[in-house]
Scaffold this motif. Structure first.
Motif, PDB file in Angstrom:
ATOM      1  N   LYS A   7     -16.615  31.696  30.227  1.00 55.59           N
ATOM      2  CA  LYS A   7     -16.586  32.162  28.840  1.00 55.59           C
ATOM      3  C   LYS A   7     -15.155  32.359  28.352  1.00 55.59           C
ATOM      4  O   LYS A   7     -14.833  32.087  27.191  1.00 55.59           O
ATOM      5  CB  LYS A   7     -17.368  33.468  28.706  1.00 55.59           C
ATOM      6  N   ALA A  10     -13.784  28.977  27.641  1.00 58.56           N
ATOM      7  CA  ALA A  10     -14.378  28.473  26.401  1.00 58.56           C
ATOM      8  C   ALA A  10     -13.685  29.064  25.184  1.00 58.56           C
ATOM      9  O   ALA A  10     -13.362  28.348  24.222  1.00 58.56           O
ATOM     10  CB  ALA A  10     -15.869  28.788  26.386  1.00 58.56           C
ATOM     11  N   LYS A  11     -13.453  30.387  25.207  1.00 58.74           N
ATOM     12  CA  LYS A  11     -12.810  31.067  24.080  1.00 58.74           C
ATOM     13  C   LYS A  11     -11.392  30.563  23.877  1.00 58.74           C
ATOM     14  O   LYS A  11     -10.959  30.297  22.745  1.00 58.74           O
ATOM     15  CB  LYS A  11     -12.815  32.570  24.338  1.00 58.74           C
ATOM     16  N   VAL A  15     -14.092  25.802  22.635  1.00 53.89           N
ATOM     17  CA  VAL A  15     -15.328  25.030  22.798  1.00 53.89           C
ATOM     18  C   VAL A  15     -16.389  25.948  23.389  1.00 53.89           C
ATOM     19  O   VAL A  15     -16.114  27.110  23.728  1.00 53.89           O
ATOM     20  CB  VAL A  15     -15.112  23.804  23.722  1.00 53.89           C
ATOM     21  N   SER A  16     -17.608  25.439  23.552  1.00 50.02           N
ATOM     22  CA  SER A  16     -18.680  26.254  24.122  1.00 50.02           C
ATOM     23  C   SER A  16     -18.559  26.335  25.635  1.00 50.02           C
ATOM     24  O   SER A  16     -17.902  25.500  26.269  1.00 50.02           O
ATOM     25  CB  SER A  16     -20.042  25.657  23.764  1.00 50.02           C
ATOM     26  N   ALA A  17     -19.223  27.352  26.205  1.00 45.01           N
ATOM     27  CA  ALA A  17     -19.232  27.498  27.665  1.00 45.01           C
ATOM     28  C   ALA A  17     -19.888  26.289  28.317  1.00 45.01           C
ATOM     29  O   ALA A  17     -19.482  25.847  29.407  1.00 45.01           O
ATOM     30  CB  ALA A  17     -19.971  28.787  28.052  1.00 45.01           C
ATOM     31  N   ALA A  18     -20.921  25.742  27.653  1.00 47.51           N
ATOM     32  CA  ALA A  18     -21.605  24.557  28.195  1.00 47.51           C
ATOM     33  C   ALA A  18     -20.657  23.363  28.258  1.00 47.51           C
ATOM     34  O   ALA A  18     -20.683  22.581  29.217  1.00 47.51           O
ATOM     35  CB  ALA A  18     -22.819  24.216  27.328  1.00 47.51           C
ATOM     36  N   THR A  19     -19.792  23.241  27.248  1.00 51.76           N
ATOM     37  CA  THR A  19     -18.822  22.135  27.232  1.00 51.76           C
ATOM     38  C   THR A  19     -17.791  22.311  28.341  1.00 51.76           C
ATOM     39  O   THR A  19     -17.387  21.328  28.993  1.00 51.76           O
ATOM     40  CB  THR A  19     -18.117  22.050  25.868  1.00 51.76           C
ATOM     41  N   SER A  21     -18.341  23.831  31.193  1.00 49.84           N
ATOM     42  CA  SER A  21     -19.058  23.507  32.424  1.00 49.84           C
ATOM     43  C   SER A  21     -19.182  22.003  32.607  1.00 49.84           C
ATOM     44  O   SER A  21     -18.962  21.476  33.702  1.00 49.84           O
ATOM     45  CB  SER A  21     -20.453  24.147  32.395  1.00 49.84           C
ATOM     46  N   ARG A  22     -19.495  21.304  31.528  1.00 49.03           N
ATOM     47  CA  ARG A  22     -19.639  19.846  31.590  1.00 49.03           C
ATOM     48  C   ARG A  22     -18.291  19.190  31.887  1.00 49.03           C
ATOM     49  O   ARG A  22     -18.207  18.212  32.639  1.00 49.03           O
ATOM     50  CB  ARG A  22     -20.206  19.319  30.272  1.00 49.03           C
ATOM     51  N   THR A  34     -11.155  16.842  24.302  1.00 44.01           N
ATOM     52  CA  THR A  34     -11.814  18.062  24.791  1.00 44.01           C
ATOM     53  C   THR A  34     -11.371  18.371  26.217  1.00 44.01           C
ATOM     54  O   THR A  34     -11.076  19.528  26.544  1.00 44.01           O
ATOM     55  CB  THR A  34     -13.345  17.910  24.730  1.00 44.01           C
TER      56      THR A  34
END
Length: 338
Positions: A7, A10-11, A15-19, A21-22, A34
């Motif tokens: 998290k 991401a902040k 971007v999102s936490a999912a992004t 992780s990916r 990205t």
């Protein structure tokens, strides 16, 4: 020390936490811009992903196994380097298996995939490293797997290969065009597919040139330099010696050239020598070694790229990829001196 989480990354990267992780698990699925933002945040914070926890959630190990008959061989080393480069970009670690031509070791490394320690396997031996139920279709029993170098005899196995027979024909045509007719062959282990194909190419070129195959000129080695040295000694003891030698590997060609040097023969003045592979040392020898180049980096890269597709469940994957060989003419071959 404050623990950094996904998290936080991401902040910081917007971007999102999912992004995030990916990006860390499958970077090839994320845009370059990205990836750059996420990895910049990772570098700044010193974040270390918990890969063990990730594997429990995804049921993936993020490991691949590479099964080689001899990891010290320069051909294999070049392929391994390319595999690791491609695997790292995709977030995978490489588990290296050196079988030393031991069938039991094949099975040991194959078990890493079936037990979940690895998600896929690259096989550079001519054997399927799994126990196969003959009553069931083979294609239903294979995990993500790609074969190269020594071909497995199965249409259901994905492969990245070269045309070994054509490569041998190219080597022989070069020597024949230089006027040589007494051409010896220093071949690899008799049971390996690459040896069989290269021997077929050697014989094909002679027959097409109207030259009878002389079995006294065919010596068996093991693809290593010492066997090349010993093979050359045997050829030099013949009453009718060859004027050119085609070695089925650069290592054996280097050994053969060392033997010729030790016995005061000139290369290529007395005997021309050609190898196969184009390893790094080929261009560093004196004289520099003429050889058939295998695209080793490309082989490793394509093997890993195909395996990644298979591990991601992609059904539309190339089944058989054949890469070209190339004659590299240097100083170790020359015209027949009458």
């Amino acid at each position: 020390m404050v623990k950094v989480s996904i998290k936080d990354i991401a902040k910081l990267s917007g971007v999102s936490a999912a992004t995030v992780s990916r990006t860390l698990s499958k970077p090839s699925l994320v845009s370059k811009s990205t990836r750059k933002k996420v990895m910049k945040a990772v570098d700044e914070t010193g974040y270390k992903p918990n890969r063990f926890g990730a594997s429990l959630r995804t049921q993936k190990s993020n490991n691949v196994v590479v099964v080689m008959p001899d990891i010290t061989n320069q051909v294999n080393a070049a392929i391994i380097r390319a595999i690791e480069n491609e695997a790292t970009k995709a977030g995978y670690s490489v588990l290296l298996g050196d079988t030393q031509n031991n069938i039991e070791r094949d099975s040991y490394y194959g078990d890493m995939v079936t037990s979940g320690q690895a998600d896929g396997i690259l096989v550079f031996t001519p054997r399927i490293p799994f126990t196969i139920n003959k009553d069931k279709p083979l294609r239903e029993q294979l995990p993500p797997m790609v074969n190269s170098c020594e071909e497995i005899d199965s249409e259901y196995v994905h492969k990245v290969v070269i045309d070994n027979q054509l490569g041998a024909v190219k080597a022989m045509q070069h020597l024949l065009e230089l006027g040589h007719t007494k051409i010896a062959a220093v071949k690899g282990p008799s049971m390996t597919p690459s040896t069989k194909a290269r021997l077929d190419g050697y014989k094909q070129a002679l027959i097409e040139a109207g030259i009878e195959v002389d079995n006294r000129f065919i010596i068996t080695g093991d693809y290593g330099p010492e066997s090349g040295f010993q093979a050359m000694e045997k050829l030099l003891r013949l009453k009718e010696r060859p004027t050119a030698v085609f070695c089925f590997s650069d290592d054996m060609a280097i050994g053969a050239m060392n033997a010729l040097r030790e016995y005061d023969y000139d290369v290529p003045g007395d005997v021309s020598v050609i190898g196969f592979d184009d390893i790094t040392y080929a261009s560093l020898m004196s004289p520099k070694l003429t050889t058939i180049r295998q695209p080793l980096d490309q082989m490793g890269t394509q093997c890993m790229q195909i395996l990644l597709k298979l591990m991601n469940g992609n059904k539309d994957v190339e089944k058989y990829v054949e890469l070209p060989t190339e004659l590299i003419v240097r100083q170790s071959t020359g015209p027949l001196v009458s």
